[in-house]
Design a protein around this motif. Sequence first.
Motif, short mmCIF file in Angstrom:
data_model
loop_
_atom_site.label_atom_id
_atom_site.label_comp_id
_atom_site.label_asym_id
_atom_site.label_seq_id
_atom_site.Cartn_x
_atom_site.Cartn_y
_atom_site.Cartn_z
N PRO A 242 0.79 -1.24 0.00
CA PRO A 242 0.00 0.00 0.00
C PRO A 242 0.82 1.29 0.00
N GLN A 243 2.06 1.27 0.49
CA GLN A 243 2.82 2.53 0.60
C GLN A 243 3.44 2.96 -0.73
N SER A 244 3.52 2.08 -1.71
CA SER A 244 4.16 2.39 -3.01
C SER A 244 5.56 2.98 -2.84
N ILE A 245 6.34 2.39 -1.97
CA ILE A 245 7.74 2.85 -1.79
C ILE A 245 8.70 1.88 -2.49
N ILE A 246 8.43 0.59 -2.34
CA ILE A 246 9.18 -0.42 -3.11
C ILE A 246 8.48 -0.52 -4.46
N HIS A 247 9.20 -0.21 -5.54
CA HIS A 247 8.52 -0.12 -6.84
C HIS A 247 8.49 -1.44 -7.58
N SER A 248 9.25 -2.41 -7.14
CA SER A 248 9.19 -3.82 -7.54
C SER A 248 10.47 -4.49 -7.09
N LEU A 249 10.48 -5.84 -7.20
CA LEU A 249 11.64 -6.60 -6.72
C LEU A 249 11.97 -7.70 -7.73
N ILE A 250 13.22 -8.15 -7.66
CA ILE A 250 13.58 -9.34 -8.45
C ILE A 250 14.21 -10.35 -7.51
N GLU A 251 13.94 -11.63 -7.78
CA GLU A 251 14.63 -12.69 -7.06
C GLU A 251 15.63 -13.31 -8.03
N LEU A 252 16.85 -13.53 -7.55
CA LEU A 252 17.89 -14.12 -8.40
C LEU A 252 17.93 -15.63 -8.17
N GLN A 253 18.72 -16.33 -8.99
CA GLN A 253 18.74 -17.80 -8.93
C GLN A 253 19.12 -18.31 -7.54
N ASP A 254 19.95 -17.52 -6.80
CA ASP A 254 20.39 -18.00 -5.48
C ASP A 254 19.45 -17.56 -4.36
N THR A 255 18.26 -17.06 -4.69
CA THR A 255 17.21 -16.57 -3.78
C THR A 255 17.47 -15.17 -3.21
N SER A 256 18.58 -14.55 -3.58
CA SER A 256 18.77 -13.16 -3.18
C SER A 256 17.67 -12.30 -3.84
N VAL A 257 17.11 -11.36 -3.06
CA VAL A 257 16.06 -10.49 -3.59
C VAL A 257 16.56 -9.04 -3.62
N LEU A 258 16.43 -8.38 -4.76
CA LEU A 258 16.82 -6.98 -4.88
C LEU A 258 15.57 -6.14 -5.12
N ALA A 259 15.53 -4.96 -4.48
CA ALA A 259 14.37 -4.08 -4.64
C ALA A 259 14.85 -2.68 -5.01
N GLN A 260 13.98 -1.91 -5.65
CA GLN A 260 14.27 -0.48 -5.88
C GLN A 260 13.23 0.31 -5.11
N LEU A 261 13.69 1.31 -4.35
CA LEU A 261 12.81 2.11 -3.50
C LEU A 261 12.86 3.58 -3.92
N GLY A 262 11.80 4.28 -3.65
CA GLY A 262 11.76 5.72 -3.90
C GLY A 262 10.36 6.22 -3.59
N TRP A 263 10.21 7.54 -3.52
CA TRP A 263 8.88 8.12 -3.34
C TRP A 263 8.04 7.76 -4.56
N PRO A 264 6.70 7.71 -4.41
CA PRO A 264 5.87 7.49 -5.60
C PRO A 264 5.88 8.75 -6.48
N ASP A 265 6.83 8.83 -7.38
CA ASP A 265 7.01 10.02 -8.23
C ASP A 265 7.54 9.52 -9.58
N MET A 266 6.73 9.70 -10.61
CA MET A 266 7.09 9.16 -11.93
C MET A 266 8.33 9.80 -12.54
N ARG A 267 8.73 10.94 -11.99
CA ARG A 267 9.88 11.61 -12.63
C ARG A 267 11.15 10.76 -12.55
N LEU A 268 11.29 9.98 -11.48
CA LEU A 268 12.51 9.17 -11.34
C LEU A 268 12.60 8.08 -12.41
#
Length: 393
Positions: A242-268
């Motif tokens: 609900p907060q729209s701070i994490i804009h999506s995540l990926i899981e890699l083959q070794d189960t490591s998860v990476l996320a990108q965070l930021g304010w909900p602002d399309m300019r970025l």
Amino acid sequence: MKQITILGATGSIGTQTLEIVTQYPEKFRVVGLTAGRNIPLFAQQIRQFQPEIVAIQDEDLIPELRLAISEMQPQPEILVGAEGIATVAGYGNAEIVVTGIVGCAGLLPTIAAIRAGKNIALANKETLIAGGPVILPLLSKYGVKLLPADSEHSAIFQCLQGVPAGGLKRIILTASGGAFRDWPVEQMANVTVADALKHPNWSMGQKITIDSATLMNKGLEVIEAHYLFGLDYDHINIVIHPQSIIHSLIELQDTSVLAQLGWPDMRLPLLYSLSWPERWPTPWKSLDLVSIGSLTFREPDHHKYPCMNLAYAAGRAGGAMPAVLNAANEQAVSLFLAEKITFADIPRLIESTCAHYDSMNCANPELDQILAADRWAREMVLASYAPSRVLVV
Ligand code: NAD
Ligand code: MG
């Protein structure tokens, strides 16, 4: 200096892209602009950014546009209609075209830009969803890059930088939950257009705001992710955040998860689609995790929001089915916005249209088959909502 063309300059994506251009005057020059019907805003943009060529959708508005920019020297070339917009998309020395048109109307201009060898900053997801089977081969044929500007896909693309080929296992798309995320399902039968247009986190054009309320936007984004990143549908998941701070995540083959965070602002995400692979400094407010406090997640409710499963099914069916799903959705949303159908009719019309198309679907559609499927689905929705219309197949 990057030469850029912006399609749909007067919309939410277009105006925010021009804000970025204004912020980095030494980095961009605007070559072409297109718009639908908002002539006062478009004329002001033309005066400010002085493009070489422009186009508008509607011929009747040409005199108003000419008058509004009559003082300008030199005058830009002015074109009209779908063909004019496609000409602007492929014109001149622009290296990148930002696709801010809404809907499948962006398909032919996007193809024109790719054929002219221009990289695409893709906001107009409907184009990739409908046209994936023809767009992907064109990208490799013309050596063109498709740089995602949709915030979730930008997040995935950002996380993927430096990940070796074959390293990606799963995509987790985050969804705000849209206007009705806290409404009980029983209340949703009576929602109004005004209710559906109240997005909790993002300010966007009307069509995508309704798509967010039905969660079809997330369904469309699943198909968009499939075409952009090549994963099968079992490896693209949705989580409500609900907060729209994490804009999506990926899981890699070794189960490591990476996320990108930021304010909900399309300019970025828009900026990154233009600056990639570079990272440019901005004056924007830094993310403050302490002030946000907590980030929460929950399962999407498929009973309350049937559109997500309709999109998964259309994506899995492949061929022209995503084009049918998309066109049925565009037509249903425009009927809902015109107060001709209810909110609950949107998924119903899409489902019956896709079910009727099933036997006609073909695995590798050409462009004209995709365009025909798009037209057919719109007609089908119109015929089903108003049974007195005669359906021409
Ligand atoms: P919008 O309605 O605010 O703007 C749409 C623009 O396209 C306007 O300039 C309009 O004049 C033009 N246009 C509309 N119909 C047209 C037609 N038939 N021919 C030519 N031009 C036409 O929409 P938006 O919110 O900016 O969304 C644009 C695209 O970006 C959509 O595909 C949307 O899904 C995607 N997107 C938007 C956001 C956002 O924050 N707004 C975020 C992610 C993705
Ligand atoms: Mg998005």
